[in-house]
Enzyme design. Structure first.
Site, PDB file in Angstrom:
ATOM      1  N   TYR A  31       0.818  -1.214   0.000  1.00 17.04           N
ATOM      2  CA  TYR A  31       0.000   0.000   0.000  1.00 17.04           C
ATOM      3  C   TYR A  31       0.847   1.257   0.000  1.00 17.04           C
ATOM      4  CZ  TYR A  31       1.057   1.005   4.911  1.00 17.04           C
ATOM      5  OH  TYR A  31       1.706   1.322   6.068  1.00 17.04           O
ATOM      6  N   ARG A  50       7.855   3.773  -5.130  1.00 16.88           N
ATOM      7  CA  ARG A  50       7.915   2.844  -3.991  1.00 16.88           C
ATOM      8  C   ARG A  50       6.820   1.794  -4.079  1.00 16.88           C
ATOM      9  NH1 ARG A  50       7.785   5.231   2.006  1.00 16.88           N
ATOM     10  NH2 ARG A  50       5.592   5.508   1.475  1.00 16.88           N
ATOM     11  N   ARG A  98      -8.730 -20.053  -0.517  1.00 17.08           N
ATOM     12  CA  ARG A  98      -7.621 -19.846   0.401  1.00 17.08           C
ATOM     13  C   ARG A  98      -6.553 -20.941   0.312  1.00 17.08           C
ATOM     14  NH1 ARG A  98      -5.482 -21.056   5.133  1.00 17.08           N
ATOM     15  NH2 ARG A  98      -4.469 -19.380   6.291  1.00 17.08           N
ATOM     16  N   HIS A 100      -2.026 -21.007   0.396  1.00 16.28           N
ATOM     17  CA  HIS A 100      -0.852 -20.155   0.557  1.00 16.28           C
ATOM     18  C   HIS A 100      -0.154 -19.897  -0.779  1.00 16.28           C
ATOM     19  CE1 HIS A 100      -1.572 -21.075   4.713  1.00 16.28           C
ATOM     20  NE2 HIS A 100      -0.584 -20.287   5.098  1.00 16.28           N
ATOM     21  N   LYS A 145       6.409  -1.966   1.768  1.00 17.43           N
ATOM     22  CA  LYS A 145       5.246  -1.359   2.447  1.00 17.43           C
ATOM     23  C   LYS A 145       4.088  -2.346   2.393  1.00 17.43           C
ATOM     24  CE  LYS A 145       3.422   3.322   3.135  1.00 17.43           C
ATOM     25  NZ  LYS A 145       3.515   3.330   4.588  1.00 17.43           N
ATOM     26  N   GLU A 177      13.128   2.389  13.729  1.00 22.75           N
ATOM     27  CA  GLU A 177      12.209   3.466  13.329  1.00 22.75           C
ATOM     28  C   GLU A 177      10.996   3.459  14.245  1.00 22.75           C
ATOM     29  OE1 GLU A 177      10.499   2.770   9.397  1.00 22.75           O
ATOM     30  OE2 GLU A 177      10.329   0.625   9.778  1.00 22.75           O
ATOM     31  N   LEU A 201      11.371   1.137   6.688  1.00 22.03           N
ATOM     32  CA  LEU A 201      10.744   1.619   5.456  1.00 22.03           C
ATOM     33  C   LEU A 201      11.465   2.904   5.066  1.00 22.03           C
ATOM     34  CD1 LEU A 201       8.265   1.205   3.506  1.00 22.03           C
ATOM     35  CD2 LEU A 201       7.284   3.147   4.728  1.00 22.03           C
TER      36      LEU A 201
END
Ligand code: PDD
Length: 287
Positions: A31, A50, A98, A100, A145, A177, A201
Site C-alpha cells: 500500500y 515505492r 484460500r 498459501h 510497504k 524506526e 521503510l
C-alpha cells in the site's frame, strides 16, 4: 465518496470486497499513503516508485502502467474535490480460494484507492511528542510497504497505552524506526538516521529530509543510533507523510536534550514547509 476500484470509480456503497481476497486473508499486498496539499498530490513520483517496488518485491505485477495509475489517482482527487487530505491505495494478489501458494495468472490483482482525512498535527509539531521504546519484533523486510502491519499496530497501541504518541523500535542495541514513522537523532548539529535497508521503510518524507539536508548544508549521516546513546542526543524528531516533521522531546520519561524542540528540528520543519509550498508552485494547484 468515490472509490477507485480496478480502474472504475464507484460510490462507497457500491463497493464490496470479496472475503476471499488474499489481502483480507493473508495481508498479501502492499500500500501507499499519499498526501494531498491544496488539491495536488505531494511527492507522487516517489510514492508511485515505492509502490511499484513494493509490489515487485512480493512478485505482484501491476495490471496497468504507472502513468495510467497516476491519471486515475488524479481523477480520484478531482471527483472527490480533495483539497487537503491524503489518498490510501493498495494492491492485493487477488481473489481466490484460500491457499498459501500464489494463484494462477487468471487471478487478477485488485487495486483500491480512496481519499482519507488528514490534517497537520499542529499541536504535536509545535510542542513535540513523547516516544515509548520497545523491541522491534517485525519481519526482516520492513523496506516493503506490506499490508501486514501487525507488528506496527501492536507497537502503536502499546505506545498509546503508555501515554506516548509513537513507538520507538529497536533491534537489540540499535534503534530502527517508529511504528509508522522514521526516527532521527541529532548530536552536535549532525542528524543521524537508520540506513535505508531491509530493517526500515525508506520513508518518502525521509528521502525529502535527506535532500533538504544536502541542499541546505546540514550534515546527515545514515548510521544506526544505539539505544544507549539516546541520552546523549541534543534533539530528535520523527517524520512521515501524515506527521511531516515532529520534534521528539521525551523517550519513556527521559528528556531528549533540554526536553524542548531543538533548533535543527525547527529548521527542518521550516524547510519542509517551504518544500510543500514550492512543489505547489512548480506543479500548480490540482483543483
Ligand atoms: N506510514 N516507517 C513506517 C513503518 C511507516 O509505516 C511509515 C509511513 C514511515 C514513513 O514513511 P513516509 O514518509 O513515506 O510516510 C516509516 C504511513 C503514513 C501509514 O502507514 O499510515
Amino acid at each position: 465518496m468515490y472509490i477507485l476500484l480496478n480502474g472504475e470509480f464507484k460510490q462507497k456503497n457500491e463497493v464490496s470486497i470479496d472475503f476471499e481476497d488474499r489481502g483480507y486473508q493473508f495481508g498479501d499486498g502492499v500500500y501507499e499513503v499519499i498526501r494531498v496539499y491544496n488539491g495536488a498530490f505531494f511527492a507522487m513520483k516517489e510514492h508511485m516508485e515505492r509502490f511499484v517496488r513494493s509490489a515487485n518485491e512480493i512478485k505482484i505485477a501491476l495490471p496497468l502502467s504507472e502513468e495510467e495509475l497516476s491519471v486515475q489517482l488524479n481523477e480520484l482527487l478531482l471527483k472527490n474535490q480533495v483539497q487537503d487530505g491524503a489518498v490510501y491505495m493498495q494492491i492485493t494478489r487477488g481473489v481466490t480460494g484460500r491457499k498459501h501458494l500464489f494463484p494462477g495468472k487468471d487471478v487478477k490483482p485488485q487495486i483500491v484507492a480512496y481519499p482519507i482525512p488528514c490534517s497537520k498535527p499542529v499541536s504535536e509539531q509545535e510542542k513535540g511528542i513523547k516516544l515509548h521504546l520497545m523491541e522491534d519484533v517485525r519481519w526482516l523486510r520492513c523496506d516493503i510497504k506490506s499490508l501486514n502491519l501487525l507488528g506496527n499496530v501492536l507497537a502503536k497501541q502499546e505506545a498509546f497505552e503508555k501515554g506516548a504518541y509513537e513507538a520507538l523500535l529497536h533491534r537489540s542495541e540499535h534503534i530502527t524506526e517508529g511504528s509508522s514513522s522514521n526516527f532521527y537523532g541529532i548530536r552536535d548539529g549532525v542528524v543521524y538516521t537508520h540506513p535505508a535497508n531491509n530493517l526500515i521503510l525508506n520513508g518518502i518524507t525521509r528521502m525529502k529530509v535527506v535532500e533538504l539536508c544536502e541542499k541546505n548544508g546540514l550534515k546527515l549521516i545514515e548510521e544506526m543510533i544505539k539505544v544507549e546513546d539516546l541520552v546523549n542526543l541534543d534533539e530528535a524528531f520523527i517524520t512521515s507523510t501524515t506527521s511531516e516533521v515532529i520534534p521528539v522531546i521525551e523517550v519513556d520519561s527521559t528528556k531528549v536534550g533540554k526536553g524542548v524542540p531543538g533548533p535543527v528540528t525547527r529548521e527542518l520543519q521550516r524547510l519542509f514547509e517551504d518544500m510543500i509550498i514550492n512543489e505547489e508552485k512548480v506543479f500548480g494547484k490540482g483543483i
